[in-house]
Design an enzyme around this catalytic site. Structure first.
Site, mmCIF file in Angstrom:
data_model
loop_
_atom_site.group_PDB
_atom_site.id
_atom_site.type_symbol
_atom_site.label_atom_id
_atom_site.label_comp_id
_atom_site.label_asym_id
_atom_site.label_seq_id
_atom_site.Cartn_x
_atom_site.Cartn_y
_atom_site.Cartn_z
ATOM 1 N N TYR A 66 23.692 48.091 44.268
ATOM 2 C CA TYR A 66 24.862 48.158 43.395
ATOM 3 C C TYR A 66 24.626 49.141 42.237
ATOM 4 C CZ TYR A 66 28.378 46.133 40.155
ATOM 5 O OH TYR A 66 29.418 45.928 39.279
ATOM 6 N N LYS A 118 26.674 52.513 41.412
ATOM 7 C CA LYS A 118 27.425 52.558 40.156
ATOM 8 C C LYS A 118 27.072 53.787 39.334
ATOM 9 C CE LYS A 118 30.314 49.177 39.998
ATOM 10 N NZ LYS A 118 31.709 49.547 40.276
HETATM 11 P P1 NAI Z 1 36.712 41.155 41.277
HETATM 12 O O1 NAI Z 1 35.883 40.732 42.429
HETATM 13 O O2 NAI Z 1 37.553 40.176 40.597
HETATM 14 O O3 NAI Z 1 37.588 42.395 41.668
HETATM 15 C C1 NAI Z 1 37.265 43.332 42.653
HETATM 16 C C2 NAI Z 1 38.443 43.454 43.592
HETATM 17 O O4 NAI Z 1 38.194 44.500 44.499
HETATM 18 C C3 NAI Z 1 38.695 42.198 44.405
HETATM 19 O O5 NAI Z 1 40.019 41.755 44.207
HETATM 20 C C4 NAI Z 1 38.417 42.619 45.821
HETATM 21 O O6 NAI Z 1 39.240 41.994 46.770
HETATM 22 C C5 NAI Z 1 38.700 44.088 45.762
HETATM 23 N N1 NAI Z 1 38.025 44.821 46.827
HETATM 24 C C6 NAI Z 1 36.769 44.649 47.259
HETATM 25 N N2 NAI Z 1 36.507 45.508 48.261
HETATM 26 C C7 NAI Z 1 37.616 46.259 48.448
HETATM 27 C C8 NAI Z 1 37.964 47.318 49.318
HETATM 28 N N3 NAI Z 1 37.079 47.799 50.205
HETATM 29 N N4 NAI Z 1 39.187 47.858 49.229
HETATM 30 C C9 NAI Z 1 40.086 47.395 48.328
HETATM 31 N N5 NAI Z 1 39.818 46.360 47.501
HETATM 32 C C10 NAI Z 1 38.604 45.806 47.548
HETATM 33 O O7 NAI Z 1 35.669 41.768 40.234
HETATM 34 P P2 NAI Z 1 35.880 42.442 38.809
HETATM 35 O O8 NAI Z 1 34.893 41.849 37.918
HETATM 36 O O9 NAI Z 1 37.271 42.479 38.392
HETATM 37 O O10 NAI Z 1 35.375 43.919 39.111
HETATM 38 C C11 NAI Z 1 36.164 45.064 39.044
HETATM 39 C C12 NAI Z 1 35.265 46.263 39.017
HETATM 40 O O11 NAI Z 1 34.500 46.235 37.801
HETATM 41 C C13 NAI Z 1 34.244 46.324 40.110
HETATM 42 O O12 NAI Z 1 34.096 47.666 40.539
HETATM 43 C C14 NAI Z 1 32.973 45.824 39.495
HETATM 44 O O13 NAI Z 1 31.842 46.308 40.153
HETATM 45 C C15 NAI Z 1 33.126 46.360 38.107
HETATM 46 N N6 NAI Z 1 32.333 45.657 37.112
HETATM 47 C C16 NAI Z 1 32.682 44.419 36.665
HETATM 48 C C17 NAI Z 1 31.914 43.772 35.714
HETATM 49 C C18 NAI Z 1 32.340 42.475 35.155
HETATM 50 O O14 NAI Z 1 31.677 42.017 34.188
HETATM 51 N N7 NAI Z 1 33.374 41.874 35.655
HETATM 52 C C19 NAI Z 1 30.664 44.354 35.239
HETATM 53 C C20 NAI Z 1 30.426 45.681 35.707
HETATM 54 C C21 NAI Z 1 31.234 46.269 36.622
#
Ligand code: NAI
Length: 737
Positions: A164, A168
């Site tokens: 990851y 990133k």
């Molecule tokens: P989340 O899991 O709630 O949201 C990610 C969304 O992406 C999900 O709804 C999932 O269904 C969708 N997804 C996954 N694979 C996919 C694909 N191949 N095509 C289309 N949609 C897909 O997680 P969150 O926390 O909202 O994360 C959003 C972004 O922020 C991510 O890229 C995550 O890595 C990044 N991030 C989040 C952090 C946090 O503290 N929440 C920390 C650092 C980064």
């Protein structure tokens, strides 16, 4: 609402918008007028499964509030399809938020190929696919805003997230390059590293924190970065909990661990480790060009090093030579010099400033509206390095300092000396020469006010009787003296020193008894105490400034002089001056004996803007660079021989005006004693430069860094690019108009 950042008419695609952060972005954009494509594959946080409900729910939520949204259920790996939904539903695509993501956390050795590939496919490849599909549309409409989603794991690393964190930080590199490629089409790309409670963080954060760190505390940054009025591009932000910070790279000044013609060794790396890792005065390169320019500088520095390897390996070389060679590069302890107006006035009195000349009042009275320090006061700040605890304490330099004579002095000011202040001086022995009857130590002293370089001194110190050890006789580190023109002087100013002149001058810090104590003087072979060489130096510098610089300290750039003979207090000093452009050659004689006491000396003055514009306008449409080349031509006549030795190359210049070649010049520093002429090189040129008249002037005036000019395409260079570094040195030293 007044001043609200709106997105009416904009089409925004948010990937992974079925929950967490993506959902918050989609809602916020829609609320402010944007048409939103809510993309979500609808799997679990590990990337398993698939469902349309996640995206549908958010679309529903937006529509209920009166917003415009459509759903897309494709994986971001199929970027074209995702973007197609935006084009079909809303006719265009303006903003892409690459947010979709999954986790496959495992300690490093347990990461399977699938864990690695899937994480990379969704984050890195997915962002690439979606962005590439949108790029051409953005380019054509000359508007685009893109967000990449990195993570603190990528920036700092995190246990169990090798796959990851690699993906990133890959996104940051992608974003930085897109920022560069998109700039001219008004496509901006920035990266965020968010922290928020979501299903992704549920596994690592306690529930209270998941609730408290709302995605709504991240979304406003994303909206601002994507607004048409935001100029930010290529940047990285950490954001969460209502706080936002910007990140940048920092680089230590580092250390050069290699010497010319010597192998680079791990031992040398080890020896310099502390310096390599020392973040004091660190730099912050922002572009590959800035980074590479630093490397070119290093190559040049190493290339211009004396070839000490030869003498080290030769068996014929004396033990003394190699001992002295080891002293070269030795840095003396830092010295600080604090002063107020009082010290500056004392110095001015010491070098004969007097109210009998009303224009000198500004150097003698702190209440004058234009009070200033005499420029040569700059030697006082630096001289401590030479005195107690300075040169005499250098290990390995076992010479008889009782036999020390001050041979030559160079001083350059980068800005007028502050009227009061504290200057910190860093000194380094740059060379040791064998003059037969004695040895010469070249000591370079850089004086700073805070971090700002104020002046540079080169002390050239002669140790009688320590020569003849088989060392070299000349050095390319030495600031050379220049003989005056052969015509009678253009002006002569006289000043009689007082009997107490040395008594007064020594109060500025040089308390050598030779200048006050008769018994010491006779030990040194003099009839009576002699005046300090730097005192006569100060007299003559004052004369030049009065005659040709309007007594304006800010007109003073540099001075070089050789101390040829002693002066006794009470004698009259005659400064004979020759004006050649902005270089004033001078020599100083004792009226009573006719002896030349300061020889082959010069002062370089800063041209006034009137000078420049008068010259330029008088030539009516002429190229400004012509003046500089004429000046370079004059200097080559003075010091061409030494330059040929130092540079050994032919440079051809094409100066352009309105895109066409307007003049050609050749600086030949390879043949004979050097030459400047108009037109292309008669033989072949080693390096050919092409740049506009305006940019040439910017470079000469120090406003445009040549490396930057090169990397930005303003300066084109053909042939040996390394030689251009040597040319920079000439332009700096010899094109002072
Ligand atoms: P989340 O899991 O709630 O949201 C990610 C969304 O992406 C999900 O709804 C999932 O269904 C969708 N997804 C996954 N694979 C996919 C694909 N191949 N095509 C289309 N949609 C897909 O997680 P969150 O926390 O909202 O994360 C959003 C972004 O922020 C991510 O890229 C995550 O890595 C990044 N991030 C989040 C952090 C946090 O503290 N929440 C920390 C650092 C980064």
């Amino acid at each position: 609402m007044d001043g609200q950042l709106r997105f009416d008419g904009r089409v925004v695609l948010v990937t992974g918008a079925g929950g967490g952060l993506g959902r918050a972005y989609a809602l916020a954009f829609a609320e402010r007028g944007a048409s939103v494509v809510v993309n979500d594959l609808g799997g679990d946080f590990r990337g398993m499964g698939k469902s349309s409900s996640a995206a549908d729910n958010v679309v529903e939520e937006i529509r209920k509030k009166g917003g415009k949204a459509v759903a897309n259920y494709d994986s971001v790996e199929a970027g074209e399809k995702v973007v197609k939904t935006a084009l079909e539903a809303f006719g265009k695509i303006d903003i892409v938020i690459n947010n979709a993501g999954i986790l496959r956390d495992r300690s490093f050795v347990r990461i399977s190929d699938e864990d690695w590939d899937l994480v990379h496919k969704v984050h890195l490849r997915g962002s690439f696919q979606v962005t590439r599909a949108a790029w051409d549309h953005m380019k054509k409409q000359k508007f685009g805003r893109i967000i990449m989603t990195a993570s603190a794991s990528g920036i700092y690393g995190n246990f169990g997230q090798a796959n990851y964190s690699a993906a990133k930080l890959g996104l940051l590199g992608l974003s930085k390059t897109l920022a560069i490629e998109g700039r001219k089409f008004n496509i901006h790309c920035n990266t965020i590293a968010p922290t928020a409670g979501s299903r992704m963080t549920e596994t690592v954060m306690p529930p209270e924190l998941v609730d408290a760190l709302k995605p709504d505390y991240v979304a406003p940054l994303v909206l601002w970065l994507c607004h048409e009025s935001c100029e930010e591009n290529g940047s990285l932000f950490e954001v969460g909990a209502g706080w936002i910070g910007k990140l940048r790279w920092e680089r230590t000044l580092g250390a050069i661990v290699r010497q010319k013609n010597q192998p680079m060794t791990p031992e040398a790396v080890k020896a310099n480790w502390e310096k390599i890792c020392d973040f004091d005065n660190a730099s912050r390169p922002q572009t590959v060009q800035e980074s590479t320019a630093g490397m070119i500088e290093v190559l040049n520095k190493i290339d211009s090093q004396e070839d000490i390897s030869m003498s080290h390996t030769s068996h014929a070389v004396s033990e003394t030579t190699s001992r002295f060679n080891r002293v070269i590069g030795y840095k003396l302890p830092q010295q600080t010099f604090s002063y107020t107006e009082l010290e500056a006035i004392m110095y001015a009195l010491g070098v004969g400033a007097s109210i009998k000349n009303p224009e000198n009042l500004k150097f003698l009275y702190e209440g004058s509206s234009d009070f200033s320090c005499l420029p040569t006061f700059g030697v006082i700040a630096a001289q401590k390095s030479m005195m107690g605890g300075g040169l005499s304490d250098v290990p390995g330099l076992n010479v008889n300092f009782a036999k020390l004579l001050h041979g030559e002095q160079y001083l350059e000011l980068y800005k007028p000396l502050p009227r009061t202040g504290q200057l910190t001086s860093e000194s380094v022995i740059v060379d040791i020469l064998d003059k037969g009857s004695g040895l010469v130590i070249l000591l370079d002293v850089y004086s700073y006010s805070g971090k700002e370089l104020i002046c540079f001194n080169q002390f050239s110190v002669f140790i009688v009787g320590s020569g003849g050890f088989g060392g070299k006789k000349t050095s390319n580190k030495a600031k050379e003296t220049v003989p005056p023109p052969k015509r009678p002087p253009d002006a002569v100013l006289a000043d009689t020193t007082s009997l107490n002149q040395a008594v007064l001058y020594r109060l500025s810090g040089d308390s050598n008894p030779l200048h006050i104590d008769p018994s010491f003087a006779s030990l040194g072979g003099f009839d009576k105490p002699i005046l300090h060489g730097l005192c006569s130096f100060g007299f003559s510098a004052r004369h030049v400034l009065q005659q040709f610089g309007n007594n304006d300290a800010s007109r003073f750039r540099a001075i070089k002089a050789r101390f040829a003979k002693p002066v006794y207090p009470g004698q009259t000093l005659l400064t004979e001056m020759w004006k050649e452009g902005n270089r004033i050659h001078f020599q100083t004689k004792v009226q009573e004996t006719g002896d030349i006491v300061l020889s082959n000396a010069y002062v370089d003055l800063v041209p006034t803007s009137d000078d420049l514009s008068a010259k330029v306008s008088s030539k009516d449409g002429a190229l400004q660079s012509t003046l500089v080349f004429e000046e370079i031509g004059r200097r080559i006549k003075d010091v061409g021989k030494e330059l040929v030795k130092k540079v050994n190359a032919v440079f051809e210049w094409n100066i352009t005006k309105h895109g066409k070649t307007a003049a050609q010049w050749t600086i030949d520093l390879k043949n004979g004693s050097g030459e400047l002429y108009q037109g292309p090189a008669r033989g072949s040129a080693d390096t050919v430069f092409t740049l506009s008249d305006e940019d040439f002037m910017e470079v000469v005036l120090g406003k445009l860094n040549p490396q930057k000019a090169f990397f930005s395409g303003k300066l084109r260079v053909k042939g040996n690019i390394m030689l251009s570094q040597k040319l920079e040195m000439i332009l700096k030293d010899y094109a002072k108009l």
